[in-house]
Scaffold this active site. Structure first.
Site, PDB file in Angstrom:
ATOM      1  N   HIS A 143     -17.481  -8.307  20.440  1.00 39.51           N
ATOM      2  CA  HIS A 143     -18.103  -7.336  19.543  1.00 39.51           C
ATOM      3  C   HIS A 143     -17.178  -7.140  18.343  1.00 39.51           C
ATOM      4  O   HIS A 143     -15.953  -7.081  18.515  1.00 39.51           O
ATOM      5  CB  HIS A 143     -18.294  -6.018  20.297  1.00 39.51           C
ATOM      6  CG  HIS A 143     -19.089  -5.021  19.528  1.00 39.51           C
ATOM      7  ND1 HIS A 143     -18.532  -4.233  18.564  1.00 39.51           N
ATOM      8  CD2 HIS A 143     -20.397  -4.705  19.578  1.00 39.51           C
ATOM      9  CE1 HIS A 143     -19.469  -3.448  18.047  1.00 39.51           C
ATOM     10  NE2 HIS A 143     -20.618  -3.720  18.645  1.00 39.51           N
ATOM     11  N   LEU A 162     -12.177   0.776  28.478  1.00 41.23           N
ATOM     12  CA  LEU A 162     -11.311   1.412  27.495  1.00 41.23           C
ATOM     13  C   LEU A 162     -12.140   2.019  26.374  1.00 41.23           C
ATOM     14  O   LEU A 162     -12.946   1.340  25.744  1.00 41.23           O
ATOM     15  CB  LEU A 162     -10.320   0.378  26.948  1.00 41.23           C
ATOM     16  CG  LEU A 162      -9.251   0.938  26.002  1.00 41.23           C
ATOM     17  CD1 LEU A 162      -7.950   0.172  26.173  1.00 41.23           C
ATOM     18  CD2 LEU A 162      -9.698   0.918  24.551  1.00 41.23           C
TER      19      LEU A 162
END
Lengths: 363, 344, 344, 363
Positions: free
Chosen positions: A242, A138
């Site tokens: 992240h 994505l």
């Protein structure tokens, strides 16, 4: 919480559809803007072209059970006539090549002599996630991040799965990019993979993207790694997403995904898993006949993900969840046009907002 | 000064030694009951009343003039027979991929009991009073170390193919083992000293129970810990050198706790065993003066009555060695008896 | 008969050898291109144009009277540098439980690349015509085997600490390897011969890719397969004996495929290397007749011009060896040159 | 299919209740008649006495989450005034000592050089099942086997779980005795454990029963075992139940349990697992107010498991599932008495018959 720009989201400006060959430049750009760079979306023209062909083939093919299909979707901003996002569904994470992860395990070391029992954490190579359907790759234009466009792009895949359950596994998985430090280095890779491959994270990630990650996994050392021997930075990175993906992870947890024992073999990013019947979008999605009404006459309601009942011409948008007393979904003419549906056709709708669920920890 | 088997009357003397050994010499705790048991075990070994595999030959260095014990040393006939014997073996795994143009090896520590059944030379201790500069001419340390080779040479059939010696590993300025800190401390809920103490007492089933059983890739160890692998404690260097001169080598096996090397050799390859030879005793009133620093080691050929001592001369060409009355008394031999000698 | 480095003109001769080697001698396939490459590699090694680690010293046994090649042998300077080198290491794991009164060891095969960087003696082949009863006095097999030790002794600094030799394992009456049938066949999708052939060609990344990487507990192997561990093929026994006499030993490493032993030694411990010595050549018209069966091996001390041959006499006490014109010609030496000799 | 003696089953003759100290002789007898002998039900008086004490303590204790409670139930034939069966619930399989199993795993060996990919099966020691609630130690007099008494004994534990969900884990597991040959030898043990322990199956099973199985597991060799190296008899025994337990396994599969990757470390008997919400008894159990009616006036209906709402005085019987139009459960006075309930009290009922479910294979 998420900021939303309802004006943009509830109009028919944004739409998810299967990728086409003409989307190639857009995909290249999206591969490049992804933060961090995604192994499974390499900024490599040939690979991206293959990806589109493979996706076309997947959407077109008659499929009775999940196989090596990869479905790639794009998010199109119709106003700007631009593709501003992409996301992929791999029907089986490890259909062709096994999908490897590190599985967090606990060994028990018990001593009768000392009358103690210790738990020792290890990471063991595993390909168990191979059997799940993977939501991956994505990437979204920064300008759209944090808007409902992001939810639309991410969860339109679930709307597709809801329509074609036979094409996907019962278990769905999402692998989130792992923690990188301020210098873009992966502390996990630096403490683990680097010892074996003498390459930095960026290099190996690039090789994995262009070639395949599984062939790297297959030459990784086979014995489990003892967690106490990793650096504290590496240990802290295990199962940590992240920073740019915190919100995305939170959304998937709210969706009903749960953290699993599995983490990425390069950066130890978390892999979340969810059985289909546990996921909010799939649980709450329902079919409604379409009723077309002028936009200004639609009531002011909660937004919904709305998808048409088509495969190659799959479309998904965000529209008001305006139900008539008889259960028809009232769409503006513009939404109906974008979805390619006429009055009386069935469409699938699910609430856009998710209940906020706590992070329940490991599956 | 002479080496002899420990005897049942040595308990007091052994306890004096045990009190002096201090930290890091775990096989001789200051525990009278334990020491008495040890003496009994050893006595039965020399009497050959225990099975050949189980014997612990425990020797003392006796100052026969002062009538006191100056040190000790031992040979275990076969390790790992009663109590599991563990090492890490530093092995190498190839790590290669044609496609990644990768071609390396990774050092890996494998838990191993490969030395099960080998003989071990161990427990060497010399009291400080006997090792000062003024004692250097006595070569007491070398006597303790080398007498064992003569014993093994003489009673070769009581020993297996290989012999090993475990060497103390590296400790840093704070007296800590970096290898332990990096590896063992994560797995053992006790400190190094306690772990070492239990091991010395032979209570070591906890090692097998708590050790990491999967191999350890050494790149995961700290640089300081890696630097300890196969390295010896500063104070152990002379002992290591002495063993190396006899042909013992480090073959990649290290101590589980401190990473110190285990050196080993085929017994028949040990220099002292290979070159030692037998000769006949002839007692003379006064032998001609030999070298100042004795370079010949002599040992008797009777197990119960085993004695070893330095001589300042070797046998003549005819295979006869002349001893003074005093030397003969020290070794407890008479004219016509056989001695095994070794030039060092 | 003499040993010399293979030369670029030997391609035809080498192909004759390759045709005769047959099954089980996989490093010399009958493939002209491959052989030419091999010769070139070897030639560059002897010319010392390639890095010392990468060299393959390939020798031929030349019938200088007939002008044809009778056999070959090789030394690889360091194995595992270019292509991963795998063994199973037969290790021992303690398995004990005080509470269960259990105290045993379990033999276990660990995948290992421990020999990476060792030298290897390999590729010994002697044509049948040169090994019959009528040729026995020529000792051609021993010449091929031992000449390598003289080469290594002379050029000791080109070699690492250790040398190994891989020995062919046991095959049953049907020509099958029970070890392979019990273990390898489950993991490799090809038959033994093909696996062996690919390995011989150096195409062996499939081993690392498909081998079981977790240790194998030997009790899980069939009795027949266990009986193969570390045992050699009947026909290999004489070769093994010859290496054992030089001091090479089996330290528990076996071939992945057939379970045959790898024997090894520290190069400085190899008997032939230890006892070989240099002497001066003196050419005489006619030397005094020596023994009928030659027992002295002599080799030159120049790498490019390396020659080795049997002599029926050794050097005198003054370190001078007398050669006939013919012998000197065979070894390509003149009076005053140096030879390295070895009494066998 | 199961033979049933409805006369016996629908009368109030058979009843499941917590074990008491007076049941000790019966438990000893049941431990001895179990075929095969059960590790977790050793015929050892001291151990059985401990078991009863421990169970008393478990039923008595206030518990908020599953811990080291072991609940032992007995099946009493009130007519014969005899205890004819027993079964246990371990709230957590591995609360005190870890519960070890062999986990069947698949390794992928892929060769780029040969362009092949092979799957290699292994068995790896695992203690994952430790976190499940374990249904175990079931032994029933041979005369009652194959009757509804067996279902009553087995599934009354689920009825107890239904009432006290906080006391048990979400995941339930049952370990079935593994395959033994005609000589009572375990081909799996003979090919695996025996190499390490030099004891036959009976001996080790006895030691494990009297001491603990986990301490044996902890000295078992730690590396995974390669399946191709086991004897074919041992491989065939993996996940195969003892012939005497085929019906029991079938019932648990019909109940909604599924085969798992886990097998017993001694005999490789199958471990089946089921999340509570998937199990028929738990799904279909419902509360009803009691209405007491003369036996002869009760309608002829399907049988049900009926349990009272008590902990220390827990009772479970098989009774007709006779519901009044207003949802009351009509019980005979005798059943009401056995259950210790009065008119108007709530009782839990679930249908005795299970839908026949196919063996779906691994979870």
């Amino acid at each position: 919480m998420r900021e939303r720009t309802p004006q943009a989201s509830l109009t028919a400006v944004l739409m998810v559809r299967p990728a086409r060959h003409t989307d190639l430049p857009a995909l290249e750009r999206l591969a490049e803007v992804a933060i961090p760079r995604l192994t499974n979306l390499p900024a490599h023209r040939d690979r991206l072209e293959e990806r589109i062909s493979r996706s076309n083939d997947a959407f077109r093919r008659e499929v009775e059970f999940p196989g090596d299909e990869h479905y790639t979707f794009v998010l199109e901003d119709r106003e700007r006539q631009t593709v501003v996002g992409t996301a992929t569904l791999r029907a089986l994470a490890g259909a062709r090549d096994a999908y490897y992860t590190y599985r967090q395990e606990t060994l028990i070391h018990a001593s009768q002599q000392l009358n103690v029992r210790r738990e020792v954490q290890t990471l063991a190579l595993s390909h168990e996630v191979s059997d799940a359907t993977l939501l991956c790759a994505l990437s979204l234009d920064p300008g759209y991040q944090g808007t409902s466009a992001e939810s639309l792009l991410r969860r339109s895949r679930l709307m597709f799965i809801a329509q074609y359950p036979e094409r996907f596994a019962e278990m769905l998985a999402v692998a989130f990019p792992g923690f990188l430090d301020a210098q873009g280095e992966s502390p996990f890779w630096n403490s683990v993979g680097r010892h074996f491959f003498v390459r930095n994270y960026e290099e190996i990630n690039h090789i994995a993207g262009v070639r395949s990650k599984s062939f790297i996994a297959e030459v990784m050392p086979q014995f489990p790694l003892y967690l106490p021997l990793l650096t504290s930075q590496a240990r802290a990175a295990i199962g940590r997403e992240h920073p740019q993906h915190e919100r995305a992870l939170a959304e998937m947890l709210a969706e009903g995904f749960q953290r699993s024992r599995h983490v990425d073999i390069f950066d130890a990013g978390p892999v979340v898993k969810g059985e289909r019947f546990r996921l909010e979008t799939l649980r709450r999605a329902s079919w409604h006949p379409v009723r077309i009404r002028p936009e200004e006459s639609l009531p002011d309601t909660e937004p919904a993900l709305v998808a048409n009942q088509k495969r190659e011409d799959f479309r998904c948008v965000v529209a008001p969840y305006a139900l008539s007393p008889t259960g028809q979904l009232m769409l503006s003419p513009e939404h109906a046009e974008v979805l390619g549906v006429e009055e009386g056709r069935a469409i699938l709708a699910a609430p856009l907002d998710l209940p906020t669920a706590p992070d329940k920890g490991e599956l | 000064m002479r080496i002899r088997p420990i005897a049942r009357g040595d308990l007091d003397g052994l306890q004096v030694l045990a009190r002096q050994t201090g930290v890091g010499f775990t096989s001789l705790p200051d525990n009278r009951e334990f020491l008495a048991r040890k003496i009994e075990t050893a006595a039965q070994a020399f009497e050959e009343r225990t099975p050949v595999d189980d014997r612990l030959y425990f020797f003392v260095l006796e100052d026969e003039e002062e009538g006191e014990l100056a040190g000790c040393c031992a040979i275990e006939a076969q390790v790992g027979r009663e109590i599991p014997f563990y090492h890490y073996h530093l092995g190498t795994l190839a790590h290669s991929s044609v496609q990644l143009d990768l071609h390396r090896t990774i050092d890996t520590l494998f838990l191993s009991s490969d030395h099960t059944g080998n003989a071990e030379v161990a427990s060497l201790f010399l009291r400080p009073e006997y090792r000062g500069v003024d004692r250097r001419h006595q070569r007491n340390g070398a006597l303790l170390s080398k007498a064992r080779w003569l014993f093994m040479a003489e009673f070769r059939d009581r020993f297996p193919d290989k012999v090993l010696a475990e060497m103390r590993g590296v400790f840093n300025a704070e007296g800590k083992s970096p290898f332990w800190q990096c590896l063992g401390s994560h797995f053992f809920p006790l400190d190094f000293e306690e772990a070492d103490r239990l091991t010395g007492l032979g209570q070591k089933s906890f090692i097998g129970e708590l050790m990491p059983k999967f191999p350890i890739y050494t790149p995961f160890l700290s640089e300081e810990a890696r630097a300890c692998i196969g390295q010896v404690h500063e104070q152990t260097r002379p002992a290591l050198e002495m063993l190396k001169k006899e042909g013992l080598r480090w073959e990649g096996y290290i101590d589980i706790f401190d990473g110190g090397p285990t050196v080993e050799a085929y017994i028949d390859d040990v220099r002292a065993i290979r070159v030692s030879r037998r000769c006949q005793v002839e007692i003379v009133e006064k032998s001609k003066p030999g070298e100042e620093r004795p370079s010949w080691l002599a040992a008797t050929t009777n197990m119960l009555d085993f004695r070893a001592a330095w001589l300042d001369r070797g046998p003549g060409d005819e295979g006869v060695i002349t001893l003074t009355e005093q030397e003969a008394k020290r070794l407890n031999v008479r004219s016509g008896d056989t001695l095994r000698v070794l030039e060092t």
